[in-house]
Design a protein around this motif. Structure first.
Motif, PDB file in Angstrom:
ATOM      1  N   HIS A 203     -34.721  -6.587  22.624  1.00 36.25           N
ATOM      2  CA  HIS A 203     -34.581  -5.197  22.181  1.00 36.25           C
ATOM      3  C   HIS A 203     -35.898  -4.749  21.558  1.00 36.25           C
ATOM      4  O   HIS A 203     -36.379  -5.356  20.592  1.00 36.25           O
TER       5      HIS A 203
ATOM      6  N   VAL B 276     -34.614  -2.096  26.324  1.00 30.75           N
ATOM      7  CA  VAL B 276     -33.940  -3.401  26.333  1.00 30.75           C
ATOM      8  C   VAL B 276     -34.271  -4.100  27.646  1.00 30.75           C
ATOM      9  O   VAL B 276     -34.137  -3.511  28.721  1.00 30.75           O
TER      10      VAL B 276
ATOM     11  N   ARG C 250     -25.696  -3.247  18.930  1.00 33.99           N
ATOM     12  CA  ARG C 250     -26.798  -2.731  18.107  1.00 33.99           C
ATOM     13  C   ARG C 250     -26.370  -2.567  16.648  1.00 33.99           C
ATOM     14  O   ARG C 250     -27.150  -2.824  15.736  1.00 33.99           O
TER      15      ARG C 250
ATOM     16  N   THR D 269     -31.257   4.423  25.109  1.00 33.80           N
ATOM     17  CA  THR D 269     -31.928   3.159  25.405  1.00 33.80           C
ATOM     18  C   THR D 269     -32.101   3.013  26.913  1.00 33.80           C
ATOM     19  O   THR D 269     -31.169   3.273  27.675  1.00 33.80           O
TER      20      THR D 269
END
Length: 234
Positions: free
Chosen positions: A66, A92, A109, A155
Motif C-alpha cells: 500500500h 496498491v 485499510r 485507490t
C-alpha cells in the motif's frame, strides 16, 4: 535497494492479511485517478522508491503493498492538473495469486494501525532478468500476463504476476534516472519520462486507461528542510 517499511497484519474474519507501507511517505509524488487520466508525477526519490516497491511486490505474492499518495506535498500549478485527471488516488500493488477483492480494501485499510517496522532489500539484477523474460513474450498473441488495473475507494489497484510487476519496476527505475537529465527539470517543469501503458492489456480504444510517469524535481529548499529548522530568509 534497502527499504524501511511498516508491516500490518489485519484480519477479516478468519483470514489474516499482510500489508506493508513505506515507513516514510512519498511526499513529492502524486497519482491522478486513471479513470480520468492516469498521470503519476514524482521526484527522483519518489520514483526510485516506487521502482523498489514494485520489485518488492513482484517477489512477495502473499503481501499487499500500500503506497499512500493522496496526502503528499502540493505540486504547485501541477496540483490543478492532477485534479483535472480525477483527483489524487493511493496505489496498491498485489500479486494476482493472492486473489484480493478490491471491495475488501476499505475494511482492511481501516485496520492498518500499530504497524511494526521492518527492513527489506530488493534485487535489481533479478528484477531486470524477469523484466527481460516478460518482454520476450509481451507481443505474443497468446500472452495474458498484464497488469490489471482497478480503481476503488480512492485507490488504484495494480494486480499482476512476478514478471509484469518486475517490468513495471524497471519503468520507474528508468524514469528516476532519465528525469535528472531532462533540460526543463531544473526550471521546475514536469517532464514525461516513461509510462506503464506497455504493461497494461493492449486496447485500441481511445478510452483505454493511461498511466504516464512524469518527473518533477522538488523545490531546492526541501532538500535542506528539517523539523523545527527555519528556512533562510530570501
Amino acid at each position: 535497494m534497502q527499504l524501511k517499511m511498516r508491516e500490518f497484519r489485519p484480519r477479516i474474519g478468519p483470514a489474516e492479511y499482510r500489508v506493508v507501507q513505506p515507513w516514510e511517505p512519498l511526499r513529492h509524488t502524486a497519482l491522478g485517478n486513471p479513470d480520468g487520466y492516469g498521470c503519476l508525477i514524482g521526484d527522483h526519490e519518489g520514483l526510485a522508491r516506487l521502482a523498489a516497491l514494485f520489485s518488492f511486490a513482484a517477489y512477495s505474492p502473499r503481501t499487499i503493498v500500500h503506497v499512500p499518495l493522496r496526502k503528499g506535498a502540493p505540486l504547485g500549478e501541477y496540483e490543478n492538473f492532477i485534479e483535472s485527471c480525477g483527483g489524487r488516488v493511493d496505489l496498491v500493488l498485489v500479486h494476482h495469486s493472492l486473489g484480493l477483492r478490491v471491495t475488501k480494501w476499505p475494511e482492511l485499510r481501516r485496520r492498518l494501525v500499530n504497524g511494526r517496522p521492518i527492513t527489506v532489500r530488493t534485487d535489481e539484477a533479478r528484477t531486470n532478468r524477469d523484466h527481460a523474460t516478460w518482454l520476450e513474450r509481451r507481443d505474443d498473441d497468446e500472452n495474458r500476463d498484464w497488469l490489471r488495473p482497478d480503481v476503488h475507494a480512492s485507490t488504484l489497484f495494480l494486480t499482476g504476476s512476478r514478471d509484469v510487476l518486475a517490468s513495471a519496476s524497471t519503468q520507474f527505475e528508468f524514469a528516476a534516472g532519465r528525469g535528472l537529465r531532462e533540460e526543463k527539470v531544473p526550471k521546475g517543469h514536469s517532464v514525461l519520462v516513461s509510462m506503464l501503458s506497455w504493461e497494461l492489456r493492449p486496447d485500441p480504444s481511445v478510452h483505454r486507461m493511461q498511466f504516464d510517469i512524469c518527473f518533477k524535481a522538488r523545490p531546492p529548499y526541501e532538500h535542506f528542510r528539517r523539523p523545527g529548522r527555519r528556512l533562510p530568509a530570501a
